[in-house]
Design an enzyme around this catalytic site. Structure first.
Site, PDB file in Angstrom:
ATOM      1  N   ASP A  90      -6.688 -11.651   0.728  1.00 30.18           N
ATOM      2  CA  ASP A  90      -6.983 -10.878   1.933  1.00 30.18           C
ATOM      3  C   ASP A  90      -6.406  -9.468   1.849  1.00 30.18           C
ATOM      4  O   ASP A  90      -6.691  -8.622   2.705  1.00 30.18           O
ATOM      5  CB  ASP A  90      -6.493 -11.597   3.201  1.00 30.18           C
ATOM      6  CG  ASP A  90      -5.031 -12.027   3.127  1.00 30.18           C
ATOM      7  OD1 ASP A  90      -4.430 -11.963   2.038  1.00 30.18           O
ATOM      8  OD2 ASP A  90      -4.493 -12.453   4.166  1.00 30.18           O
ATOM      9  N   GLU A 126       3.788 -12.476  -2.503  1.00 27.93           N
ATOM     10  CA  GLU A 126       3.262 -13.724  -1.950  1.00 27.93           C
ATOM     11  C   GLU A 126       2.619 -14.570  -3.050  1.00 27.93           C
ATOM     12  O   GLU A 126       1.499 -15.054  -2.930  1.00 27.93           O
ATOM     13  CB  GLU A 126       2.279 -13.455  -0.803  1.00 27.93           C
ATOM     14  CG  GLU A 126       2.212 -14.615   0.176  1.00 27.93           C
ATOM     15  CD  GLU A 126       1.416 -14.333   1.436  1.00 27.93           C
ATOM     16  OE1 GLU A 126       1.334 -15.261   2.267  1.00 27.93           O
ATOM     17  OE2 GLU A 126       0.884 -13.223   1.594  1.00 27.93           O
ATOM     18  N   ASP A 159       3.939  -5.243   0.000  1.00 24.56           N
ATOM     19  CA  ASP A 159       3.440  -5.491   1.351  1.00 24.56           C
ATOM     20  C   ASP A 159       4.592  -5.229   2.313  1.00 24.56           C
ATOM     21  O   ASP A 159       5.501  -6.056   2.441  1.00 24.56           O
ATOM     22  CB  ASP A 159       2.942  -6.937   1.439  1.00 24.56           C
ATOM     23  CG  ASP A 159       2.451  -7.311   2.826  1.00 24.56           C
ATOM     24  OD1 ASP A 159       2.487  -6.447   3.727  1.00 24.56           O
ATOM     25  OD2 ASP A 159       2.047  -8.468   3.011  1.00 24.56           O
ATOM     26  N   ASN A 195       4.169  -4.855   5.544  1.00 27.71           N
ATOM     27  CA  ASN A 195       3.819  -5.476   6.820  1.00 27.71           C
ATOM     28  C   ASN A 195       3.972  -4.520   8.005  1.00 27.71           C
ATOM     29  O   ASN A 195       4.421  -4.911   9.080  1.00 27.71           O
ATOM     30  CB  ASN A 195       4.644  -6.752   7.039  1.00 27.71           C
ATOM     31  CG  ASN A 195       3.878  -7.999   6.634  1.00 27.71           C
ATOM     32  OD1 ASN A 195       2.707  -8.158   6.980  1.00 27.71           O
ATOM     33  ND2 ASN A 195       4.521  -8.877   5.880  1.00 27.71           N
ATOM     34  N   TYR A 227       8.225  -8.012  -0.622  1.00 26.25           N
ATOM     35  CA  TYR A 227       7.355  -8.676   0.346  1.00 26.25           C
ATOM     36  C   TYR A 227       8.143  -8.758   1.655  1.00 26.25           C
ATOM     37  O   TYR A 227       8.953  -9.655   1.863  1.00 26.25           O
ATOM     38  CB  TYR A 227       6.947 -10.054  -0.163  1.00 26.25           C
ATOM     39  CG  TYR A 227       6.074 -10.842   0.783  1.00 26.25           C
ATOM     40  CD1 TYR A 227       5.098 -10.222   1.559  1.00 26.25           C
ATOM     41  CD2 TYR A 227       6.215 -12.229   0.898  1.00 26.25           C
ATOM     42  CE1 TYR A 227       4.301 -10.945   2.426  1.00 26.25           C
ATOM     43  CE2 TYR A 227       5.410 -12.965   1.747  1.00 26.25           C
ATOM     44  CZ  TYR A 227       4.460 -12.314   2.518  1.00 26.25           C
ATOM     45  OH  TYR A 227       3.670 -13.034   3.386  1.00 26.25           O
TER      46      TYR A 227
END
Length: 268
Positions: free
Chosen positions: A258, A36, A161, A163, A121
């Site tokens: 984050d 990201e 990531d 997710n 990602y």
């Protein structure tokens, strides 16, 4: 060799905050994988003379994107961006209304002497699960097959990531989140399939059932301060390299995004 992975949620913002420079000075990564990035290489004022830079930016400006920074004395033999087109076609990876997932800079692979390293990602299935079909039926199977193909040539490490929280221990409030994006049966099964394909979750391999180990926190309700988080950032290591895996770590005190960084240490 110490390798880090970090979803930076905007590399330019991270640099403006001064967090990237402090992080690299403190940790001195051999390799740093980013997700990201939300930037193209020419948009970023970055000064890393000790590192080779490899970028895969999304066609859409300010969105998605991955990068890998590799210490200069490490030999990078080859670099590949995105999925091979034959896999994208086999799994119908095409625009689903949000965009073409194979043009969003989501996958970046380098070949090193002893292994392949991929940063990824993974698309978010969205709060209303409108991208869950992409995840379960197209993306996850394509990525699993890509990693499986690479490991026919030499061992593979992939990070990023993903997710998804794999197990209940990987998020603070599992019961309230069953069936929600990031904790659906389909996404968790996709993770199981990576393990069945010959990969190990490096953090669990080292730390077992350690609790309260998270890598992402919502901005709401002081979630990070209260450690109400999710573990959705991973290093999955080829089981052929299990004997080389010396450590795996999470860095929740590292601010700037984050998400927080995660790492592995490999000994050869």
């Amino acid at each position: 060799m110490k390798i880090f992975s970090w979803n930076v949620n905007g590399l330019r913002a991270l640099i403006r905050k001064g967090e990237l420079e402090k992080f690299i000075e403190r940790e001195k990564p051999d390799i740093l994988c980013l997700q990201e990035t939300k930037a193209r290489r020419g948009q970023v004022e970055i000064d890393l003379p000790d590192y080779q830079e490899y970028w895969n930016s999304a066609e859409r400006a300010g969105y998605s994107g991955t990068a890998i920074f590799v210490r200069n004395d490490i030999d990078v033999k080859n670099v590949a961006m995105d999925f091979p087109m034959r896999l994208a076609e086999r799994y119908n990876l095409e625009s689903d209304g949000y965009g073409d997932p194979n043009s969003e800079g989501r996958v970046l692979t380098i070949e090193l002497d002893k292994f392949f390293l991929t940063t990824v990602y993974t698309p978010n299935s969205k709060r209303d699960l409108t991208r869950l079909d992409l995840r379960a039926q197209h993306w996850d199977p394509a990525f699993r097959d890509y990693m499986s193909e690479l490991r026919q040539k030499k061992p593979v490490v992939f990070c990023g990531d993903l997710n998804v929280a794999h197990q209940e221990i990987d998020l603070a409030n599992p019961k309230q989140n069953v069936g929600k994006h990031g904790f659906t049966v389909e996404e968790r099964t996709g993770f199981d399939n990576f393990l069945s394909a010959g990969f190990i979750d490096s953090f669990r391999a080292i730390h077992g059932d350690e609790k309260d180990a998270y890598t992402w926190w919502t901005h709401w309700a002081n979630a990070r301060e209260r450690n109400i988080g999710w573990r959705i950032d991973y290093f999955l290591v080829d089981e052929k390299l299990k004997k080389n895996l010396a450590d795996a770590a999470i860095y929740p005190k590292q601010m700037g995004s984050d998400h927080c960084p995660v790492s592995i240490e490999l000994h050869f």
